[in-house]
Design an enzyme around this catalytic site. Structure first.
Site, short mmCIF file in Angstrom:
data_model
loop_
_atom_site.label_atom_id
_atom_site.label_comp_id
_atom_site.label_asym_id
_atom_site.label_seq_id
_atom_site.Cartn_x
_atom_site.Cartn_y
_atom_site.Cartn_z
N ASN A 112 31.02 46.86 48.74
CA ASN A 112 30.04 46.72 47.66
C ASN A 112 28.64 46.67 48.24
OD1 ASN A 112 29.42 43.90 48.35
ND2 ASN A 112 31.55 43.57 47.74
N ASP A 152 37.11 42.58 44.98
CA ASP A 152 38.19 42.03 44.15
C ASP A 152 39.47 42.85 44.27
OD1 ASP A 152 36.90 39.79 43.02
OD2 ASP A 152 35.74 41.12 41.73
N LYS A 184 43.67 59.70 59.00
CA LYS A 184 42.72 60.13 57.96
C LYS A 184 43.46 60.93 56.88
CE LYS A 184 38.59 62.76 57.18
NZ LYS A 184 37.99 64.02 57.52
N PRO A 234 42.98 38.32 47.56
CA PRO A 234 43.04 36.88 47.25
C PRO A 234 41.67 36.36 46.81
CG PRO A 234 43.13 37.25 49.63
CD PRO A 234 43.24 38.60 48.97
N ASP A 235 41.67 35.42 45.85
CA ASP A 235 40.42 34.77 45.46
C ASP A 235 40.22 33.60 46.43
OD1 ASP A 235 38.42 33.19 44.32
OD2 ASP A 235 38.88 33.92 42.30
N ILE A 236 39.33 33.80 47.38
CA ILE A 236 39.15 32.83 48.47
C ILE A 236 38.67 31.49 47.93
CG2 ILE A 236 37.87 32.38 50.62
CD1 ILE A 236 37.77 35.55 50.84
N PHE A 262 29.14 30.97 43.65
CA PHE A 262 28.11 31.84 43.09
C PHE A 262 28.69 32.68 41.97
CE2 PHE A 262 25.98 30.57 46.79
CZ PHE A 262 24.65 30.85 46.62
N LYS A 284 33.38 29.78 34.74
CA LYS A 284 33.78 29.87 36.15
C LYS A 284 33.84 28.48 36.78
CE LYS A 284 32.68 33.94 37.32
NZ LYS A 284 31.77 35.05 37.56
N LYS A 338 37.53 27.34 38.09
CA LYS A 338 37.80 27.19 39.52
C LYS A 338 37.64 25.75 40.01
CE LYS A 338 36.65 31.96 40.73
NZ LYS A 338 36.30 32.90 41.79
N1 CTP Z 1 34.99 34.81 45.39
C1 CTP Z 1 35.93 34.60 46.40
N2 CTP Z 1 36.98 35.46 46.55
C2 CTP Z 1 37.14 36.51 45.72
C3 CTP Z 1 36.20 36.73 44.70
C4 CTP Z 1 35.14 35.87 44.56
O1 CTP Z 1 35.76 33.64 47.15
N3 CTP Z 1 38.18 37.33 45.91
C5 CTP Z 1 33.88 33.85 45.21
C6 CTP Z 1 32.49 34.39 45.48
O2 CTP Z 1 32.10 34.14 46.83
C7 CTP Z 1 31.64 33.64 44.48
C8 CTP Z 1 32.57 33.44 43.32
O3 CTP Z 1 33.88 33.50 43.85
O4 CTP Z 1 31.28 32.35 44.94
C9 CTP Z 1 32.41 34.49 42.29
O5 CTP Z 1 33.47 34.37 41.40
P1 CTP Z 1 34.09 35.59 40.63
O6 CTP Z 1 34.87 35.03 39.51
O7 CTP Z 1 34.74 36.57 41.50
O8 CTP Z 1 32.75 36.18 40.17
P2 CTP Z 1 32.41 37.58 39.78
O9 CTP Z 1 32.79 38.57 40.83
O10 CTP Z 1 30.97 37.49 39.39
O11 CTP Z 1 33.40 37.60 38.58
P3 CTP Z 1 33.75 38.60 37.47
O12 CTP Z 1 34.47 39.71 38.16
O13 CTP Z 1 34.59 37.75 36.62
O14 CTP Z 1 32.44 38.97 36.85
#
Ligand code: CTP
Length: 400
Positions: A209, A277, A287, A303-305, A322, A336, A340
């Site tokens: 990104n 994500d 390749k 994974p959502d860290i 954030f 959020k 979380k």
């Molecule tokens: N985060 C994380 N691991 C992920 C995704 C996000 O740790 N796989 C953390 C980011 O570092 C940030 C927060 O989660 O602190 C953002 O949350 P998220 O719900 O992912 O926010 P957005 O990407 O803004 O969400 P959305 O896709 O719902 O708009």
């Protein structure tokens, strides 16, 4: 910060001009004091031109020197938020370690109550001499900071230690040493995730990104400066900040593993990373070749860290997240926060590409009490400092 930059007699004195300019560009006021020997290597005119401030010295008759009335050393000693001596010779280290005050710089060093920082540079034999090393031990015992010289070919032709540290590293050390420590964060271990993650499709293609990681790196610096012990888990290409333990990662899975390892010993988490994500369901080892017609890519969630670390948190650990929102900022961010289980979420308005690589930025903190006044618009380094001050104040007011 108001900085006195003492310059003593060594070939590396020319690098102090670069340091003076860098510090002035960072918004600091810099007044230089040249010793008599320092003035043989660099002129007051160079330094006044770079800093826009007067240059001081022992000999008021020479060209640009400012008059040196007898109480000037006291005024300068009081004016300074920090005194840095760059380069520092064995002679000035010896004087200061023993309380000698025989010229303007050594008297200012004795009179000041401000933090003092040394960046020594000298011949290897002199640097390794027990007298110099004993003086450094003594100066450190006064609370002074020392930026050790590096190794390399010295001006005298010898190869070894004694080469002045990098100018950028000295500037960072000045920032760290000159920033007042905050009670609620000093000595605390803070884990920060920062930067983009990359999910490889094959050896040459990747999904990522537009985040650069700048904000997370500035947060690491800002927490470091107020006394926190920072562990930074960093994706992307930007260089690691000086004085911060940095673990470099590439994918979301790697970021998770590195963060989990640090989280056990941490007091708090700042999740500033822009984690991808999704990742490709599979990553090819060779390749991938193009094919005719439409192609599709199967993506699976990473994974959502932040959620994983929150789920494993102890009651004494705090968590800042954030949120990048392009609409209904406060509403989405509050959801959020609850979902979380965060202590605070810092909301970034990313409408129209704002925030990514932008110079000035605004963050709105939201806690269980609701939204707080926005921080900014500020440049990212200043914004990071504002976040740290806000959070330290919040922690200080929170029951233990
Ligand atoms: N985060 C994380 N691991 C992920 C995704 C996000 O740790 N796989 C953390 C980011 O570092 C940030 C927060 O989660 O602190 C953002 O949350 P998220 O719900 O992912 O926010 P957005 O990407 O803004 O969400 P959305 O896709 O719902 O708009």
């Amino acid at each position: 910060m108001q900085i006195i930059l003492g310059i003593t007699g060594g070939v590396a004195a020319y690098k102090s001009a670069e340091l003076a300019r860098l510090l002035a560009n960072q918004g600091h006021r810099v007044r230089c004091i040249l010793t008599e020997a320092g003035a043989r290597f660099i002129t007051p005119l160079t330094l006044t031109s770079l800093t826009g401030e007067p240059c001081y010295g022992a000999n008021p008759d020479q060209g640009e020197w400012r008059a040196n009335p007898s109480i000037e050393h006291i005024e300068l000693a009081r004016w300074a938020d920090l005194v840095a001596v760059v380069p520092a010779t064995a002679n000035i280290l010896g004087k200061a370690a023993n309380g000698l005050a025989s010229d303007l710089l050594s008297t200012v060093l004795l009179a000041t109550r401000a933090p003092v920082l040394w960046a020594p540079a000298m011949n290897t034999g002199m640097w390794e001499h027990p007298a110099v090393q004993a003086n450094l031990v003594r100066l450190r015992s006064f609370g002074h900071a020392v930026v050790d010289p590096g190794e390399g070919v010295l001006a005298c032709g010898e190869e070894g230690s004694g080469k002045l540290a990098e100018v950028a590293a000295i500037a960072e050390a000045i920032q760290v040493h000159g920033t007042p420590k905050l009670m609620s964060l000093s000595g605390r271990r803070v884990l920060i995730t920062a930067g983009p993650t990359r999910e490889d499709l094959d050896p040459v293609r990747t999904l990522t990104n537009r985040s650069t990681g700048t904000m997370g790196i500035e947060l690491a610096r800002a927490f470091r400066d107020v006394g926190a012990q920072v562990q930074l888990v960093l994706g992307g290409e930007l260089p690691a900040p000086w004085g911060v333990e940095t673990i470099r990662v590439r994918s979301a899975q790697q970021m998770l593993e590195a963060s989990e390892a640090c989280w056990v010993g941490a007091d708090g988490l700042v999740a500033a990373a822009a984690v991808a994500d999704q990742r490709p369901e599979s990553s090819a080892s060779q390749k991938m070749k193009k094919v005719e017609g439409a192609e599709s890519l199967v993506l699976v969630r990473t994974p959502d860290i932040l959620a994983r670390l929150c789920a494993a948190r102890r009651p004494d650990q705090w968590v800042l997240g954030f949120a990048a929102e392009s609409e209904k900022h406060l509403e989405h961010a509050s959801e959020k926060l609850k979902k979380k289980g965060l202590d605070a979420v810092l909301v970034n308005d990313v409408q129209g590409g704002r925030a990514f690589g932008a110079q000035a930025n605004t963050l709105t903190p939201i806690t269980a009490q609701g939204p707080h006044p926005p921080l900014g618009p500020l440049a990212k380094d200043q914004l990071a400092r504002a976040v740290v001050q806000w959070w330290a104040g919040h922690l200080a007011g929170r029951p233990a």
